[in-house]
Design an enzyme around this catalytic site. Sequence first.
Site, PDB file in Angstrom:
ATOM      1  N   TYR A 280       3.564   4.536  12.007  1.00  0.00           N
ATOM      2  CA  TYR A 280       3.755   3.084  12.170  1.00  0.00           C
ATOM      3  C   TYR A 280       4.628   2.420  11.100  1.00  0.00           C
ATOM      4  CZ  TYR A 280      -0.243   3.149   8.949  1.00  0.00           C
ATOM      5  OH  TYR A 280      -1.065   3.410   7.893  1.00  0.00           O
TER       6      TYR A 280
ATOM      7  N   ARG B 199       0.861  -1.188   0.000  1.00  0.00           N
ATOM      8  CA  ARG B 199       0.000   0.000   0.000  1.00  0.00           C
ATOM      9  C   ARG B 199       0.896   1.236   0.000  1.00  0.00           C
ATOM     10  NH1 ARG B 199      -2.503   0.618   5.428  1.00  0.00           N
ATOM     11  NH2 ARG B 199      -1.041   2.332   5.557  1.00  0.00           N
TER      12      ARG B 199
ATOM     13  N   HIS C 290      -3.437   4.517   4.872  1.00  0.00           N
ATOM     14  CA  HIS C 290      -4.655   3.696   4.743  1.00  0.00           C
ATOM     15  C   HIS C 290      -5.776   4.476   4.049  1.00  0.00           C
ATOM     16  CE1 HIS C 290      -7.874   0.912   5.661  1.00  0.00           C
ATOM     17  NE2 HIS C 290      -8.560   1.916   6.178  1.00  0.00           N
TER      18      HIS C 290
HETATM   19  C1  LIG Z   1     -15.755  -5.845  10.160  1.00  0.00           C
HETATM   20  C2  LIG Z   1     -14.917  -4.604  10.122  1.00  0.00           C
HETATM   21  N1  LIG Z   1     -13.968  -4.413  11.055  1.00  0.00           N
HETATM   22  C3  LIG Z   1     -13.201  -3.305  11.006  1.00  0.00           C
HETATM   23  C4  LIG Z   1     -13.394  -2.360  10.020  1.00  0.00           C
HETATM   24  C5  LIG Z   1     -12.507  -1.118   9.970  1.00  0.00           C
HETATM   25  N2  LIG Z   1     -11.542  -1.300   8.880  1.00  0.00           N
HETATM   26  C6  LIG Z   1     -11.742  -0.757   7.664  1.00  0.00           C
HETATM   27  S1  LIG Z   1     -10.515  -1.128   6.600  1.00  0.00           S
HETATM   28  C7  LIG Z   1      -9.680  -2.014   7.761  1.00  0.00           C
HETATM   29  C8  LIG Z   1      -8.359  -2.661   7.449  1.00  0.00           C
HETATM   30  C9  LIG Z   1      -8.487  -3.781   6.513  1.00  0.00           C
HETATM   31  O1  LIG Z   1      -7.190  -4.221   6.160  1.00  0.00           O
HETATM   32  P1  LIG Z   1      -6.990  -5.189   4.933  1.00  0.00           P
HETATM   33  O2  LIG Z   1      -8.053  -6.209   4.911  1.00  0.00           O
HETATM   34  O3  LIG Z   1      -5.596  -5.675   4.944  1.00  0.00           O
HETATM   35  O4  LIG Z   1      -7.271  -4.238   3.688  1.00  0.00           O
HETATM   36  P2  LIG Z   1      -6.449  -2.954   3.211  1.00  0.00           P
HETATM   37  O5  LIG Z   1      -7.145  -1.758   3.786  1.00  0.00           O
HETATM   38  O6  LIG Z   1      -5.055  -3.093   3.702  1.00  0.00           O
HETATM   39  O7  LIG Z   1      -6.520  -2.958   1.736  1.00  0.00           O
HETATM   40  C10 LIG Z   1     -10.370  -2.012   8.966  1.00  0.00           C
HETATM   41  C11 LIG Z   1      -9.899  -2.674  10.196  1.00  0.00           C
HETATM   42  C12 LIG Z   1     -14.411  -2.599   9.066  1.00  0.00           C
HETATM   43  N3  LIG Z   1     -14.644  -1.740   8.055  1.00  0.00           N
HETATM   44  N4  LIG Z   1     -15.139  -3.720   9.135  1.00  0.00           N
END
Ligand SMILES: Cc1ncc(C[n+]2csc(CCOP(=O)(O)OP(=O)(O)O)c2C)c(N)n1
Length: 330
Positions: free
Chosen positions: A261, A248, A252
């Site tokens: 971080y 990435r 975020h």
């Molecule tokens: C069930 C749920 N838990 C927490 C969140 C908050 N949240 C949004 S994106 C994210 C990180 C997801 O990481 P990853 O699956 O690795 O995807 P990336 O953003 O790195 O592409 C989180 C914890 C959410 N949207 N839904």
Amino acid sequence: MLENRHKDLGLSDEKVLEMYETMLMARRIDERMWLLNRSGKIPFVISCQGQEAAQVGAAFALDRDKDYVLPYYRDLGVVLTFGMTAKELMLSGFAKAEDPNSGGRQMPGHFGQKKNRIVTGSSPVTTQVPHAVGIALAGKMENKDLVTFVTFGEGSSNQGDFHEGANFAGVHKLPVIFMCENNKYAISVPIERQLACEKVSDRAIGYGMPGVTIDGNDPLEVYKAVKEAADRGRRGEGPTLIEAISYRLTAHSSDDDDRTYRSSEEVAEARAKDSLITFAAYLKETGVMDDQLEKEINDRVMKIVNEATDYAENAPYAEPEEALKYVYEN
Ligand SMILES: Cc1ncc(C[n+]2csc(CCOP(=O)(O)OP(=O)(O)O)c2C)c(N)n1
Ligand SMILES: [Mg+2]
């Protein structure tokens, strides 16, 4: 790099140029959205930067007239390939009435467009996975020649929805392609703190399907893996789990400060392997693109992004009375 790897995959020069242009379009739209956000014009951005090769390579391997895609929030490259336009994406960024995804109701990144079989998703991560499995089941019951393609982050592969969906698809041999876009972080949590197994693809064996880990920065490698998975699905041999490794490149989202971080050296190292650079280099090495053509493509993309921005910025918001439309039955 091997000479003409795309020819070995049955891809013409025109097709790989189209892939490159779509990757570049995703990147330029994303970059524009950050500028608009930082100048106070749009409320939120969640980026595709660093993942364009995986998204576009995969979407090009699908049948754009039959297959269903269930993208997650970073998948600009997938939805652009399936027919969503820069203008439509900008309308969503500005939350305008004409936004085809949600009429300006949802945050950007909640893609949905019925005419292009882009299935709308929800904010809780991974809820799109059981939907993809259900659509594949319906397709199988109705003898339709379709596969469903669903993406999610590696952090999200820990959610129950992934495991339940993968298990059901494995048991019933459904034509689902599960593609994990492993960008090494789930917000601030690095990959080492997310999984106890070595690879996300190791999880496939538990659900009786093949699992592969591939270089998500190489659109041709991703194309090949997704094509094989689609062919398997169409032959009735069931689902596949693909883990595409990338990084990435941005924070975020526009609400996150990644300097808290991870080190700037780590980000710089990943930027040096940016697929927009390496794929352009491949196209030049193989004589498919020269500096002149590269400039023409970039100019064309920028013109489209500029026009899309102007159009969306000047488009009307929804009327307040529209807020409850689609929420309650009239
Ligand atoms: C069930 C749920 N838990 C927490 C969140 C908050 N949240 C949004 S994106 C994210 C990180 C997801 O990481 P990853 O699956 O690795 O995807 P990336 O953003 O790195 O592409 C989180 C914890 C959410 N949207 N839904
Ligand atoms: Mg991630």
